[in-house]
Design an enzyme around this catalytic site. Structure first.
Site, PDB file in Angstrom:
ATOM      1  N   LYS A 282     -12.905  11.300   5.995  1.00  0.00           N
ATOM      2  CA  LYS A 282     -12.872  10.910   4.828  1.00  0.00           C
ATOM      3  C   LYS A 282     -12.270   9.345   5.174  1.00  0.00           C
ATOM      4  O   LYS A 282     -12.587   8.272   4.127  1.00  0.00           O
ATOM      5  CB  LYS A 282     -11.051  11.429   4.370  1.00  0.00           C
ATOM      6  CG  LYS A 282     -10.471   9.850   2.954  1.00  0.00           C
ATOM      7  CD  LYS A 282      -9.367  11.362   3.347  1.00  0.00           C
ATOM      8  CE  LYS A 282      -8.017  10.168   2.810  1.00  0.00           C
ATOM      9  NZ  LYS A 282      -7.155   9.382   3.958  1.00  0.00           N
ATOM     10  N   ASN A 283     -11.952   8.932   6.289  1.00  0.00           N
ATOM     11  CA  ASN A 283     -11.304   7.533   6.348  1.00  0.00           C
ATOM     12  C   ASN A 283     -11.893   6.144   7.139  1.00  0.00           C
ATOM     13  O   ASN A 283     -12.086   5.145   6.892  1.00  0.00           O
ATOM     14  CB  ASN A 283      -9.665   7.245   7.579  1.00  0.00           C
ATOM     15  CG  ASN A 283      -8.549   8.211   7.106  1.00  0.00           C
ATOM     16  OD1 ASN A 283      -8.707   7.977   5.866  1.00  0.00           O
ATOM     17  ND2 ASN A 283      -7.979   8.356   7.430  1.00  0.00           N
TER      18      ASN A 283
ATOM     19  N   ARG B  56      -5.102   4.604  -1.990  1.00  0.00           N
ATOM     20  CA  ARG B  56      -4.958   3.096  -0.679  1.00  0.00           C
ATOM     21  C   ARG B  56      -5.884   2.007  -0.041  1.00  0.00           C
ATOM     22  O   ARG B  56      -6.342   1.158  -0.518  1.00  0.00           O
ATOM     23  CB  ARG B  56      -3.525   4.027   0.795  1.00  0.00           C
ATOM     24  CG  ARG B  56      -3.644   3.061   1.270  1.00  0.00           C
ATOM     25  CD  ARG B  56      -2.008   2.972   1.820  1.00  0.00           C
ATOM     26  NE  ARG B  56      -2.029   2.197   2.637  1.00  0.00           N
ATOM     27  CZ  ARG B  56      -1.142   0.748   2.561  1.00  0.00           C
ATOM     28  NH1 ARG B  56      -0.797   1.228   1.043  1.00  0.00           N
ATOM     29  NH2 ARG B  56      -0.755   0.193   3.004  1.00  0.00           N
TER      30      ARG B  56
ATOM     31  N   ILE C 230       0.771  -4.056   3.160  1.00  0.00           N
ATOM     32  CA  ILE C 230      -0.645  -4.752   3.325  1.00  0.00           C
ATOM     33  C   ILE C 230      -0.129  -6.124   3.942  1.00  0.00           C
ATOM     34  O   ILE C 230      -1.925  -6.937   2.963  1.00  0.00           O
ATOM     35  CB  ILE C 230      -1.528  -4.656   2.825  1.00  0.00           C
ATOM     36  CG1 ILE C 230      -0.779  -5.395   1.160  1.00  0.00           C
ATOM     37  CG2 ILE C 230      -1.815  -3.055   2.171  1.00  0.00           C
ATOM     38  CD1 ILE C 230      -2.621  -5.337   0.198  1.00  0.00           C
TER      39      ILE C 230
ATOM     40  N   ARG D  40      -7.664  15.474  -2.361  1.00  0.00           N
ATOM     41  CA  ARG D  40      -8.765  13.897  -1.916  1.00  0.00           C
ATOM     42  C   ARG D  40      -9.280  13.517  -0.889  1.00  0.00           C
ATOM     43  O   ARG D  40      -9.889  12.866  -0.518  1.00  0.00           O
ATOM     44  CB  ARG D  40      -6.918  12.987  -1.565  1.00  0.00           C
ATOM     45  CG  ARG D  40      -7.362  12.162  -3.598  1.00  0.00           C
ATOM     46  CD  ARG D  40      -5.541  11.190  -3.243  1.00  0.00           C
ATOM     47  NE  ARG D  40      -6.163  10.569  -2.500  1.00  0.00           N
ATOM     48  CZ  ARG D  40      -5.158  10.407  -1.342  1.00  0.00           C
ATOM     49  NH1 ARG D  40      -3.838  10.465  -1.286  1.00  0.00           N
ATOM     50  NH2 ARG D  40      -5.406   9.050  -0.544  1.00  0.00           N
TER      51      ARG D  40
HETATM   52  N1  EPU Z   1       1.619  -1.895   8.593  1.00  0.00           N
HETATM   53  C1  EPU Z   1       2.302  -3.354   8.332  1.00  0.00           C
HETATM   54  N2  EPU Z   1       1.317  -3.784   7.581  1.00  0.00           N
HETATM   55  C2  EPU Z   1       0.051  -3.672   7.609  1.00  0.00           C
HETATM   56  C3  EPU Z   1      -0.789  -3.020   7.511  1.00  0.00           C
HETATM   57  C4  EPU Z   1       0.009  -1.715   8.427  1.00  0.00           C
HETATM   58  O1  EPU Z   1       3.132  -3.381   8.881  1.00  0.00           O
HETATM   59  O2  EPU Z   1      -0.406  -5.174   6.775  1.00  0.00           O
HETATM   60  C5  EPU Z   1       1.690  -1.133   9.370  1.00  0.00           C
HETATM   61  C6  EPU Z   1       1.710   0.385   8.127  1.00  0.00           C
HETATM   62  O3  EPU Z   1       2.787   0.848   7.792  1.00  0.00           O
HETATM   63  C7  EPU Z   1       2.320   1.475   9.344  1.00  0.00           C
HETATM   64  C8  EPU Z   1       1.506   1.243  10.664  1.00  0.00           C
HETATM   65  O4  EPU Z   1       1.166  -0.742  10.481  1.00  0.00           O
HETATM   66  O5  EPU Z   1       2.859   1.470  10.409  1.00  0.00           O
HETATM   67  C9  EPU Z   1      -0.083   1.577  10.248  1.00  0.00           C
HETATM   68  O6  EPU Z   1      -0.829   1.402   9.382  1.00  0.00           O
HETATM   69  P1  EPU Z   1      -1.754   1.145   9.362  1.00  0.00           P
HETATM   70  O7  EPU Z   1      -2.482  -0.230   8.726  1.00  0.00           O
HETATM   71  O8  EPU Z   1      -3.100   1.944  10.209  1.00  0.00           O
HETATM   72  O9  EPU Z   1      -2.340   2.341   8.552  1.00  0.00           O
HETATM   73  P2  EPU Z   1      -3.751   2.137   6.904  1.00  0.00           P
HETATM   74  O10 EPU Z   1      -4.869   1.515   7.129  1.00  0.00           O
HETATM   75  O11 EPU Z   1      -3.184   2.096   5.282  1.00  0.00           O
HETATM   76  C10 EPU Z   1      -4.762   4.974   8.009  1.00  0.00           C
HETATM   77  C11 EPU Z   1      -5.644   6.096   7.451  1.00  0.00           C
HETATM   78  C12 EPU Z   1      -4.036   7.286   6.989  1.00  0.00           C
HETATM   79  C13 EPU Z   1      -3.244   7.037   8.212  1.00  0.00           C
HETATM   80  C14 EPU Z   1      -2.874   5.613   9.006  1.00  0.00           C
HETATM   81  C15 EPU Z   1      -2.748   5.778  10.480  1.00  0.00           C
HETATM   82  C16 EPU Z   1      -6.961   5.344   5.446  1.00  0.00           C
HETATM   83  C17 EPU Z   1      -7.565   4.924   4.699  1.00  0.00           C
HETATM   84  N3  EPU Z   1      -5.891   5.585   6.021  1.00  0.00           N
HETATM   85  O12 EPU Z   1      -4.427   3.856   6.818  1.00  0.00           O
HETATM   86  O13 EPU Z   1      -4.708   8.157   7.030  1.00  0.00           O
HETATM   87  O14 EPU Z   1      -2.604   7.985   8.196  1.00  0.00           O
HETATM   88  O15 EPU Z   1      -4.417   4.761   8.970  1.00  0.00           O
HETATM   89  O16 EPU Z   1      -3.841   6.117  11.999  1.00  0.00           O
HETATM   90  O17 EPU Z   1      -7.684   4.716   6.986  1.00  0.00           O
HETATM   91  C18 EPU Z   1      -4.623   9.891   6.561  1.00  0.00           C
HETATM   92  O18 EPU Z   1      -5.589  10.411   6.225  1.00  0.00           O
HETATM   93  O19 EPU Z   1      -3.625  11.118   5.174  1.00  0.00           O
HETATM   94  C19 EPU Z   1      -3.535   8.348   5.766  1.00  0.00           C
HETATM   95  C20 EPU Z   1      -3.109   8.161   5.798  1.00  0.00           C
END
Ligand code: EPU
Length: 424
Positions: free
Chosen positions: A27-28, A97, A128, A402
């Site tokens: 998925k991711n 997201r 973000i 999802r």
């Molecule tokens: N963070 C920030 N600023 C940013 C981006 C992230 O502070 O600009 C923080 C987040 O709040 C979090 C950490 O950094 O504490 C890691 O976040 P990351 O950006 O890695 O997460 P993401 O890309 O939004 C993806 C997966 C998530 C998974 C996380 C962590 C996708 C679409 N989602 O999210 O997957 O939990 O990485 O590995 O790739 C799921 O599959 O259920 C899911 C939520």
């Protein structure tokens, strides 16, 4: 899933499961590969996509900006040649997201984008800012107007970007924009998840020049044009891990097929620690029946290759079968413990303190009516339902759908008694 009638899962628990279960595409990865097609000038074909609502939402978004798409048997074709930089302030972008990847890809192709603030699972704060910092470093002007993000750049120029937080999303999003920027971009403190390598592989096959994906320094030389290609997605390590935990909890010998064992190593290690036998094969993992009770353990989620936050939630359910107290700490999402309230309805003895769940077992779970508050909480509740005595009704399953492809059919293939029925 958009349905007029809400459906629920009814799980008749405590039936032994055995046989083989197949893992779908990641998925991711999928949610980044599809937007990456925006950058091409001809058709991109992606094989092995999971049949989940996030993929269909993205397909609609690609159509909304002028893409021509087809999707059947896990293969999606996307012809991006007539796409336009249409603003997407509302609607489907808010459902997930990962719609934030459309920002990076549109910025790379058109030098502009307007995208509504992304939705997705509520796991506590999910800023973000690192994505935005990256886009700005590449020369984009970024503003937030009425809940939508406006990005504009006359020209994208390569830059050195140090991520203050290791972020999967920011790493991929910056990569998407930087492949078309002028000159060299260096992303430091990049995330190393396998999904990042998968996206880099697609982009490289489209003609991009990316080095170091999968390490914490990624170097990108911008190119003028990217072309269509064909790509097969990697297996979903989180789905595989969910099935491994389920196999440890209720299996009488389960083979999980289509896995890259290296991608689930942190989970494998923890399972072995609590007393689960894990047999790694070339492209599959076999888990024989587990002797209970298990041993308690402490788990701390970390960025890859550490223990994934996404598997922490299902793992809390398994720890109810350990004799003694276990502590699960989430260092990525401090509030990702909504499953614990629901599990307490099923007799689980646990409490949440700060960013940790403290679980005491062993406990015989009892069926109850519970709510999937987010995707992986939902997966955790399904496992709990399979373990429990009696009937468990899981509500708000659109969260689960999802991200898990054909879950009911897959579980029935192992002998599970689970139905998807309209909510009474
Ligand atoms: N963070 C920030 N600023 C940013 C981006 C992230 O502070 O600009 C923080 C987040 O709040 C979090 C950490 O950094 O504490 C890691 O976040 P990351 O950006 O890695 O997460 P993401 O890309 O939004 C993806 C997966 C998530 C998974 C996380 C962590 C996708 C679409 N989602 O999210 O997957 O939990 O990485 O590995 O790739 C799921 O599959 O259920 C899911 C939520």
């Amino acid at each position: 899933m958009t349905e007029s009638i809400e459906h629920v899962y009814k799980i008749y628990g405590n039936h032994p499961l055995s046989g083989t279960i197949e893992v779908s595409g990641a998925k991711n990865s999928a949610v980044a590969l599809i937007p990456a097609s925006i950058l091409a000038n001809s058709t991109v074909t992606i094989d092995g996509l999971p049949d989940i609502s996030d993929v269909r939402t993205l397909q609609r978004l690609m159509e909304a900006i002028g893409g021509k798409t087809t999707f059947s048997n896990g293969t999606m074709t996307i012809d991006p040649s007539e796409m336009v930089d249409m603003p997407l302030p509302n609607g489907d972008v808010k459902k997930m997201r990962a719609s934030y990847y459309i920002m990076g890809a549109m910025l790379g192709r058109f030098g502009r984008a307007v995208i509504g603030m992304p939705g997705g699972c509520h796991l506590g704060p999910r800023p973000i800012d690192q994505h935005i910092k990256g886009f700005e470093a590449l020369g984009a002007k970024v503003t937030n107007e009425h809940g939508a993000i406006y990005l504009r750049a006359d020209e994208l120029k390569g830059a050195k970007i140090y991520l203050d937080v290791v972020s999967v999303g920011a790493t991929i999003n910056i990569m998407l924009a930087a492949v078309r920027a002028k000159g060299q971009t260096i992303i430091e403190n990049a995330a190393k998840e396998p999904e990042i390598i998968d996206v880099a592989t697609l982009l490289t096959n489209m003609g991009a020049n990316i080095k170091g994906a999968g390490t914490n320094v990624i170097r990108i030389e911008g190119v003028d044009e990217l072309k269509g290609t064909r790509h097969t997605i990697i297996p979903d390590r989180i789905e595989a891990g969910t099935f491994m935990i389920m196999a440890a909890a209720v299996g009488k010998g389960i083979e999980i097929d289509n896995v890259i064992p290296l991608h689930v190593e942190a989970l494998t290690a923890k399972l072995r620690e609590v007393g689960v036998e894990v047999e790694e094969r070339e492209e599959s993992i076999y888990i024989p029946e587990t002797k209970k009770p298990l041993k308690p353990t402490d788990v701390k989620t970390l960025v890859y290759p550490g223990f994934p936050t996404d598997l922490q939630q299902p793992f809390t359910v398994l720890l109810t079968q350990a004799e003694g107290t276990s502590v699960v700490t989430d260092t990525i999402y401090s509030a990702r413990f909504k499953q614990m309230d629901e599990l307490s309805r099923m007799n689980v003895r646990a409490r949440v303190e700060g960013n940790a769940a403290i679980i005491t077992g062993p406990t015989d779970l009892e069926g109850a009516i519970v709510k999937a508050t987010d995707l992986r909480a939902g997966a955790a509740l399904v496992i709990a339902g399979l373990m429990a005595e009696g009937v468990t009704e899981v509500r708000e399953i659109y969260h689960i759908e999802r991200g898990y492809s054909h879950l009911i059919e897959k579980l029935r293939g192992l002998g599970a008694k689970i139905d998807r029925v309209p909510k009474e």
